[in-house]
Write a protein that holds these residues in place. Structure first.
Motif, PDB file in Angstrom:
ATOM      1  N   MET A   1      -6.102  36.519  11.925  1.00  0.00           N
ATOM      2  CA  MET A   1      -5.631  35.372  12.730  1.00  0.00           C
ATOM      3  C   MET A   1      -6.790  34.822  13.557  1.00  0.00           C
ATOM      4  SD  MET A   1      -2.472  35.306  15.428  1.00  0.00           S
ATOM      5  CE  MET A   1      -2.061  33.809  16.284  1.00  0.00           C
ATOM      6  N   PRO A   2      -7.007  33.485  13.513  1.00  0.00           N
ATOM      7  CA  PRO A   2      -8.140  32.913  14.257  1.00  0.00           C
ATOM      8  C   PRO A   2      -7.910  32.965  15.763  1.00  0.00           C
ATOM      9  CG  PRO A   2      -6.812  31.179  13.311  1.00  0.00           C
ATOM     10  CD  PRO A   2      -6.266  32.460  12.754  1.00  0.00           C
ATOM     11  N   PHE A   3      -9.010  32.879  16.497  1.00  0.00           N
ATOM     12  CA  PHE A   3      -8.950  32.914  17.961  1.00  0.00           C
ATOM     13  C   PHE A   3      -8.429  31.581  18.498  1.00  0.00           C
ATOM     14  CE2 PHE A   3     -11.060  31.899  22.011  1.00  0.00           C
ATOM     15  CZ  PHE A   3     -10.501  32.900  22.797  1.00  0.00           C
ATOM     16  N   VAL A   4      -7.431  31.636  19.352  1.00  0.00           N
ATOM     17  CA  VAL A   4      -6.842  30.448  19.981  1.00  0.00           C
ATOM     18  C   VAL A   4      -7.192  30.475  21.460  1.00  0.00           C
ATOM     19  CG1 VAL A   4      -4.753  29.162  20.471  1.00  0.00           C
ATOM     20  CG2 VAL A   4      -4.955  30.418  18.322  1.00  0.00           C
ATOM     21  N   LYS A   5      -7.915  29.444  21.887  1.00  0.00           N
ATOM     22  CA  LYS A   5      -8.329  29.374  23.288  1.00  0.00           C
ATOM     23  C   LYS A   5      -7.166  28.918  24.170  1.00  0.00           C
ATOM     24  CE  LYS A   5     -11.697  27.279  26.391  1.00  0.00           C
ATOM     25  NZ  LYS A   5     -12.769  26.262  26.533  1.00  0.00           N
TER      26      LYS A   5
END
Length: 313
Positions: A1-5
């Motif tokens: 899962m990509p990093f969500v800021k």
């Protein structure tokens, strides 16, 4: 899962500042207001006047306003509905009525300041661009800056007709001719005849003639107030000339006479206040009515009811 800021975190909300109320309501352009009310420091406490033009559903309101630390103060005001006093029976929001309202405001404010005789403005309306010039002797002309609010400043907007009326009335308002009716964008020049025609109701008269020929029923519906007042397309220019003349003769404000309400009974939305004696009498009547009802139903004897009535009396 990509990093969500996470953007709106605790630090964001701790620094969040609510905008001004009238900005939240979409009523005031504070970017423009700040520049309109900020006065030069070397002018000390001299007020900076604004020509505020606003349209409602029924009329036009023109005001000269200046700002103080505790709010805005109105120096003078004119409404297009006041033009009825000068002979205009209908059409209080068109281009010609906007010009007349601006003229009324200018003459009224200058009369209040004692400058009406010094700066008479442009008496003969030609449609040419006019700017108030300072005289050799006496005070300099009164200056105000146009405040259009949230109105879109398109070419031919009625706001600029009101400004033109104020300028022709003798108040200095810095302006150009690019937004007047009759300005040619390609040639970059103003057609004075076209502007003059609009200031005297020319487009309205043209539409009246067109509609009366094409659709008479629509004409009677659209111009019902004009027909009732006996105003025809050919009479419009003379009508507005008369309005301008009467405004210059007496621009003063007249209060409306209050309606005589002595003849009519005023409608009440709540019960009228009664005295202590009336309240006691009301209680006595209720008790007597209750005892009579009890006696008729046979719940108490007649002698007891009579005794109790004498006690309440």
């Amino acid at each position: 899962m990509p990093f969500v800021k996470l953007v709106k975190n605790r630090s964001y909300f701790s620094r969040y500042q609510v905008k001004y109320r009238r900005r939240r309501e979409g009523k005031t352009d504070y970017y423009a207001r700040r520049r309109l009310i900020t006065q030069d420091k070397n002018k000390y406490n001299s007020p900076k006047y604004r020509l505020v033009v606003r349209f409602t559903n029924k009329e036009l309101i023109c005001q000269i306003i200046y700002a103080k630390i505790d709010g805005d103060y109105v120096l003078g005001q004119a409404k297009s509905s006041e033009l009825a006093r000068y002979g205009l029976a209908a059409g209080y929001k068109n281009y010609a009525a906007s010009y007349s309202t601006g003229l009324l405001l200018a003459r009224r404010v200058l009369q209040k300041l004692g400058l009406a005789d010094t700066y008479k403005g442009q008496v003969n309306v030609t449609g040419e661009d006019y700017n108030v010039e300072a005289g050799d002797d006496g005070p300099r002309p009164f200056r105000a800056y146009l405040d259009v609010g949230l109105t879109r400043t398109t070419t031919g907007n009625r706001v600029f007709a009101a400004m033109k009326g104020v300028v022709d009335g003798g108040i200095e308002v810095p302006h150009g001719v690019q937004r007047f009716v009759g300005f040619d964008k390609e040639k970059k020049e103003l057609d004075a005849k076209k502007l003059r025609s609009a200031l005297f109701g020319g487009p309205v008269a043209g539409y009246m003639r067109l509609l009366s020929k094409d659709d008479e029923d629509r004409y009677k519906l659209q111009f019902a107030k004009y027909i009732k007042a006996g105003i025809t397309a050919d009479k419009l220019e003379a009508l507005y000339k008369g309005v301008h003349k009467k405004i210059r003769e007496d621009p003063s404000f007249q209060k409306k006479t209050p309606k005589n309400r002595d003849d009519k009974k005023q409608k009440r939305w709540n019960a009228a206040k009664i005295s202590l004696a009336q309240r006691k009498d009301r209680v006595r009547q209720k008790k007597e009515s209750f005892l009579k009802q009890q006696q008729q139903e046979g719940k108490i004897e007649r002698s007891v009811a009579t005794y109790l009535m004498t006690m309440f009396a």
